[in-house]
Design an enzyme around this catalytic site. Structure first.
Site, PDB file in Angstrom:
ATOM      1  CB  THR A  71      -0.943   0.024   1.222  1.00 48.08           C
ATOM      2  OG1 THR A  71      -0.186  -0.261   2.409  1.00 48.08           O
ATOM      3  CG2 THR A  71      -2.046  -0.994   1.079  1.00 48.08           C
TER       4      THR A  71
ATOM      5  CE  LYS B  86       1.114  -1.282  11.369  1.00 47.13           C
ATOM      6  NZ  LYS B  86       1.166  -2.175  10.223  1.00 47.13           N
TER       7      LYS B  86
ATOM      8  NE  ARG C   9       6.247  12.187  35.504  1.00 44.71           N
ATOM      9  CZ  ARG C   9       6.749  12.315  36.737  1.00 44.71           C
ATOM     10  NH1 ARG C   9       6.897  11.246  37.510  1.00 44.71           N
ATOM     11  NH2 ARG C   9       7.129  13.495  37.185  1.00 44.71           N
TER      12      ARG C   9
ATOM     13  CB  CYS D  97       5.779   0.390   8.965  1.00 45.59           C
ATOM     14  SG  CYS D  97       5.281  -1.280   8.505  1.00 45.59           S
TER      15      CYS D  97
ATOM     16  CE  LYS E  34      14.723  -3.022  12.321  1.00 45.82           C
ATOM     17  NZ  LYS E  34      15.226  -4.336  12.788  1.00 45.82           N
TER      18      LYS E  34
END
Length: 401
Positions: free
Chosen positions: A80, A197, A237, A251, A311
């Site tokens: 896609t 997603k 935090r 992605c 990666k």
């Protein structure tokens, strides 16, 4: 029977996992070379544990074909891409797959879209195709959640989301995915599954962009961004990521654009993050130029890029920051730099070495674009070279972003 459509980085591992989990599976791909390779027991990409899984799936009777089969469940896992002008998702591959499925499927079969899509795609693009065909099939969306380098572990252990029109459809598909998935399987409606997603990957993109923008700010004021991040992360935090040479893969570097395209004027932080991350390869080029001036280097032919994949320790080059960097150079009419990647076995760039020794023989200035295990293991071979370590993966002295 389950017919998995699309045998790439997502579809093939999914088909194999289903097959070894007791399901009758046929894998379909329109690429004749892919199908022939799989029929001849040759995988089309590398992944830890995939060879063993493939052998087990073959023993369990998985079949591969270019034809769409009559089945109970169709799992569509095709690309896609996004339109680089409108920023909207290109649903052409999914629509073509659905058209083909509808020619052979039975009434009351299930069509599950695993490909990542923007909210509303199934209602706007897929459901009208199904309605026009007049077949009472059940539609669902079960977005994939795996990453190259850890595909098989994540297929088995990550939680999954299944979006369906009704509870009965969701429960049926939950049973099928539950045959191999040990993670929590969440049932929801289709639009929520579509959005969730895209939101997951957008969240990661924004956090990476913060680290990358911080690197630019610190560089402008001669501050060590890594030291600042190290100290800031002492706060309970705060968890700032490390900067890098850009964002690749199919992605994180693609999905946020779906929201930018679908919600113009609303996705402002998302758009800014995308621009920041897309600018990083050019920022790396600027760092290379600065270091060359500092060290008195005039000959770019002795500068090399280590790493072409997006990666570490995978062979996936989709949206690779290295390829983006080379494209930046091309736009400026600059000669390409020498590249080498131990995971890339075929020539995909103009100047490419095919061993670490060959690469190092031809370079005085090495830019680490990807932190493969190889370069970490053999980092001692870089001791006499200038190094820009964009991943900060090596011990010792080196230039950083």
């Amino acid at each position: 029977m389950i017919n998995v459509i699309g045998l790439g980085y997502i579809g093939l591992p999914t088909a194999l996992m289903l097959a070894v989990s007791g399901n009758t599976v046929v894998g379909t791909d329109k690429n004749e070379n892919v199908v022939n390779s799989l029929k001849n027991n040759r995988l089309t990409f590398q992944e830890k544990g995939l060879n063993e899984l493939f052998s087990r799936a073959v023993e369990n009777g998985i079949q591969f074909t270019e034809e769409y089969m009559e089945a109970d469940v169709y799992i569509i896992s095709v690309p896609t891409p996004y339109d680089k002008v409108s920023k909207k998702v290109d649903t052409g591959y999914i629509e073509a797959a659905v058209h083909s499925v509808l020619k052979v499927c039975r009434e009351d079969s299930f069509i599950v879209v695993e490909s990542t899509i923007s909210p509303g795609v199934i209602d706007k693009n897929i459901r009208p195709i199904v309605n026009e065909a007049g077949k009472a099939v059940k539609l669902a969306h079960a977005p994939e959640r795996i990453i190259p380098g850890a595909m098989l572990y994540e297929l088995e252990h990550n939680s999954r989301t299944i979006g369906a029109d009704d509870r009965e459809t969701g429960e049926k598909l939950k049973e099928i995915y539950g045959s191999f998935c040990k993670g929590e399987i969440v049932l929801t409606d289709i639009r929520s599954a579509e959005m969730s997603k895209v939101v997951e990957n957008t969240f990661r993109d924004i956090n990476i962009a913060f680290a990358n923008e911080l690197a630019k700010i610190c560089r402008s004021d001669d501050l060590d961004v890594y030291e600042i991040i190290r100290i800031a992360n002492k706060h309970p935090r705060v968890n700032i990521l490390s900067p890098g040479p850009g964002v690749g893969g199919h992605c994180i570097s693609v999905d946020p654009w779906f929201l930018v395209g679908d919600y113009p004027g609303l996705a402002n932080i998302i758009l800014a993050a995308r621009k920041i991350n897309d600018s990083m390869p050019e920022f790396v080029l600027e760092r290379i130029r600065e270091i060359m001036e500092l060290r008195g280097i005039n000959d770019t032919s002795r500068v090399g890029l280590y790493g072409i994949t997006y990666k570490e320790n995978v062979d996936d080059v989709r949206e690779s920051p290295t390829l983006q960097l080379l494209e930046c150079m091309k736009k400026h009419l600059a000669s390409p730099l020498l590249c080498y990647d131990p995971m890339v076995k075929e020539r995909i760039v103009e100047r490419q070495a095919f061993s670490l020794d060959e690469f190092l023989e031809k370079t005085d200035f090495v830019v680490i674009m990807v932190g493969h295990n190889e370069i970490i293991e053999y980092s001692d071979k870089l001791k006499d070279r200038i190094v820009l370590d964009t991943r900060r993966c090596l011990p010792g002295d080196a230039y950083h972003l």
